[in-house]
Design an enzyme around this catalytic site. Structure first.
Site, PDB file in Angstrom:
ATOM      1  N   ARG A 107      52.326  20.731  -2.742  1.00 25.46           N
ATOM      2  CA  ARG A 107      51.856  19.655  -1.865  1.00 25.46           C
ATOM      3  C   ARG A 107      50.778  20.215  -0.958  1.00 25.46           C
ATOM      4  O   ARG A 107      51.005  21.210  -0.266  1.00 25.46           O
ATOM      5  CB  ARG A 107      53.047  19.160  -1.042  1.00 25.46           C
ATOM      6  CG  ARG A 107      52.928  17.775  -0.512  1.00 25.46           C
ATOM      7  CD  ARG A 107      54.264  17.328   0.052  1.00 25.46           C
ATOM      8  NE  ARG A 107      54.522  17.833   1.390  1.00 25.46           N
ATOM      9  CZ  ARG A 107      54.889  17.091   2.418  1.00 25.46           C
ATOM     10  NH1 ARG A 107      55.028  15.776   2.264  1.00 25.46           N
ATOM     11  NH2 ARG A 107      55.133  17.609   3.580  1.00 25.46           N
ATOM     12  N   THR A 111      46.145  16.832   2.777  1.00 26.27           N
ATOM     13  CA  THR A 111      46.000  15.515   2.117  1.00 26.27           C
ATOM     14  C   THR A 111      47.339  14.926   1.679  1.00 26.27           C
ATOM     15  O   THR A 111      47.429  13.731   1.403  1.00 26.27           O
ATOM     16  CB  THR A 111      45.114  15.639   0.867  1.00 26.27           C
ATOM     17  OG1 THR A 111      45.796  16.485  -0.078  1.00 26.27           O
ATOM     18  CG2 THR A 111      43.753  16.239   1.200  1.00 26.27           C
ATOM     19  N   ASP A 203      61.084  22.523   6.019  1.00 31.08           N
ATOM     20  CA  ASP A 203      60.557  22.754   4.661  1.00 31.08           C
ATOM     21  C   ASP A 203      61.671  23.325   3.782  1.00 31.08           C
ATOM     22  O   ASP A 203      62.109  24.455   3.975  1.00 31.08           O
ATOM     23  CB  ASP A 203      59.368  23.724   4.723  1.00 31.08           C
ATOM     24  CG  ASP A 203      58.659  23.804   3.378  1.00 31.08           C
ATOM     25  OD1 ASP A 203      57.466  23.464   3.325  1.00 31.08           O
ATOM     26  OD2 ASP A 203      59.302  24.195   2.374  1.00 31.08           O
ATOM     27  N   ASP A 206      60.908  26.680   1.901  1.00 35.02           N
ATOM     28  CA  ASP A 206      60.863  27.844   2.797  1.00 35.02           C
ATOM     29  C   ASP A 206      62.260  28.218   3.289  1.00 35.02           C
ATOM     30  O   ASP A 206      62.602  29.403   3.393  1.00 35.02           O
ATOM     31  CB  ASP A 206      59.948  27.554   3.996  1.00 35.02           C
ATOM     32  CG  ASP A 206      58.476  27.629   3.621  1.00 35.02           C
ATOM     33  OD1 ASP A 206      58.159  28.279   2.599  1.00 35.02           O
ATOM     34  OD2 ASP A 206      57.650  27.033   4.327  1.00 35.02           O
TER      35      ASP A 206
HETATM   36  O1  LIG Z   1      57.418  13.534  -1.331  1.00 33.59           O
HETATM   37  P1  LIG Z   1      56.348  14.552  -1.046  1.00 33.59           P
HETATM   38  O2  LIG Z   1      55.477  14.161   0.122  1.00 33.59           O
HETATM   39  O3  LIG Z   1      55.541  14.883  -2.258  1.00 33.59           O
HETATM   40  O4  LIG Z   1      57.081  15.872  -0.533  1.00 33.59           O
HETATM   41  C1  LIG Z   1      58.184  16.393  -1.149  1.00 33.59           C
HETATM   42  C2  LIG Z   1      57.860  17.710  -1.801  1.00 33.59           C
HETATM   43  O5  LIG Z   1      57.532  18.703  -0.804  1.00 33.59           O
HETATM   44  C3  LIG Z   1      58.329  19.855  -1.037  1.00 33.59           C
HETATM   45  O6  LIG Z   1      57.729  20.741  -1.927  1.00 33.59           O
HETATM   46  P2  LIG Z   1      56.528  21.701  -1.529  1.00 33.59           P
HETATM   47  O7  LIG Z   1      55.221  21.114  -1.959  1.00 33.59           O
HETATM   48  O8  LIG Z   1      56.665  22.131  -0.106  1.00 33.59           O
HETATM   49  O9  LIG Z   1      56.763  22.929  -2.510  1.00 33.59           O
HETATM   50  P3  LIG Z   1      57.884  24.070  -2.485  1.00 33.59           P
HETATM   51  O10 LIG Z   1      59.119  23.460  -3.097  1.00 33.59           O
HETATM   52  O11 LIG Z   1      57.287  25.133  -3.311  1.00 33.59           O
HETATM   53  O12 LIG Z   1      58.102  24.489  -1.064  1.00 33.59           O
HETATM   54  C4  LIG Z   1      59.604  19.274  -1.611  1.00 33.59           C
HETATM   55  O13 LIG Z   1      60.408  20.214  -2.265  1.00 33.59           O
HETATM   56  C5  LIG Z   1      59.080  18.205  -2.535  1.00 33.59           C
HETATM   57  O14 LIG Z   1      58.728  18.693  -3.819  1.00 33.59           O
HETATM   58  O1  LIG Z   2      60.315  17.226   5.329  1.00 34.00           O
HETATM   59  C1  LIG Z   2      59.839  17.672   4.273  1.00 34.00           C
HETATM   60  C2  LIG Z   2      58.853  16.995   3.540  1.00 34.00           C
HETATM   61  C3  LIG Z   2      58.400  17.533   2.389  1.00 34.00           C
HETATM   62  N1  LIG Z   2      58.879  18.714   1.965  1.00 34.00           N
HETATM   63  C4  LIG Z   2      59.828  19.402   2.662  1.00 34.00           C
HETATM   64  O2  LIG Z   2      60.247  20.470   2.254  1.00 34.00           O
HETATM   65  N2  LIG Z   2      60.276  18.851   3.802  1.00 34.00           N
HETATM   66 MG   LIG Z   3      57.796  23.571   0.569  1.00 41.20          MG
END
Ligand SMILES: O=P(O)(O)OC[C@H]1O[C@H](OP(=O)(O)OP(=O)(O)O)[C@H](O)[C@@H]1O
Ligand SMILES: O=c1cc[nH]c(=O)[nH]1
Ligand SMILES: [Mg+2]
Length: 212
Positions: A107, A111, A203, A206
């Protein structure tokens, strides 16, 4: 036009108790992982409610019994990397015979659009029930992109299972994929200005992997 399916929300004292500890900013990485795994077992119970059964004959100590068993070959979990992997082990504890696909989505923090960096699905997706796993449904961009990709691979009416969701994300996913059943532990209040779920848990990736 396809009818939108209402989300299933797990309203259970165990879920609410464990979610509270998961949300706590003072929860350690080890406890965050353990709680995510425990919640994934409870989530799996609801997400697999519509799995099909096949007849299975056994002998009980008192005689013949026509029972049932899961048509185990028909299930595929799809983990949205990274955070989806936090839900995967608990799900596989319950259904060890399931196939597993992975979709890597990142993500963009500015944006909130997603880009794909990995895609690997079992070859025989058509005919399998696909359950897409990600702890967070925020804007819905990641879930929607993942479901578009697995539909291209042949998935029919996938299920999306998450820990936390918000009305915005549910509406986005339902608009783009009205045939998807959403199963969630909680519908939180809203997104903040940075696209994070409020009250949320921060997050998920993380916190699971200790990267920040
Ligand atoms: O509904 P959205 O607005 O798309 O957000 C949700 C996404 O954000 C996070 O992933 P992230 O991109 O942080 O990746 P990660 O799992 O590698 O931390 C989460 O695990 C989802 O995949
Ligand atoms: O709150 C949030 C939104 C998107 N992705 C996350 O990990 N946490
Ligand atoms: Mg993430």
């Amino acid at each position: 036009m396809t009818q939108t399916i209402s989300p299933i929300v797990l309203d259970h004292p165990l879920v609410r108790h464990k979610l509270t500890y998961l949300r706590d900013r003072n929860t350690s990485t080890a406890d965050f992982r353990r709680l995510t795994r425990e919640l994934s077992l409870l989530l799996a119970y609801e997400a697999t409610r519509t799995l099909s059964l096949v007849p299975y004959k056994i002998e009980t100590p008192s005689g013949a019994y026509q029972g049932e068993q899961l048509d185990g070959k028909k299930l595929c979990f799809v983990s949205i990397l990274r955070a989806g992997n936090g839900l995967l082990d608990g799900m596989l504890d319950l259904i060890p015979s399931a196939r597993v696909g992975h979709i890597g989505l990142r993500r963009d923090h500015e944006t909130l659009e997603v880009s794909e960096y990995y895609f690997n699905m079992p070859r025989d997706v058509p005919g399998r029930t696909c359950i897409v796993l990600d702890p967070m449904l925020a804007t819905g961009h990641s879930a929607s992109a993942a479901i578009t990709r697995i539909k291209e691979a042949g998935a029919h009416k996938p299920i999306f299972a998450c820990l936390l969701s918000v009305p915005e994300g549910i509406a986005y996913l339902q608009k783009h994929h009205p045939d998807v059943q959403i199963v969630t532990c909680s519908i939180d209040q809203k997104l903040d200005a940075h696209g994070y779920i409020v009250p949320g848990l921060g997050d998920a990736g993380d916190r699971l992997f200790g990267t920040r």
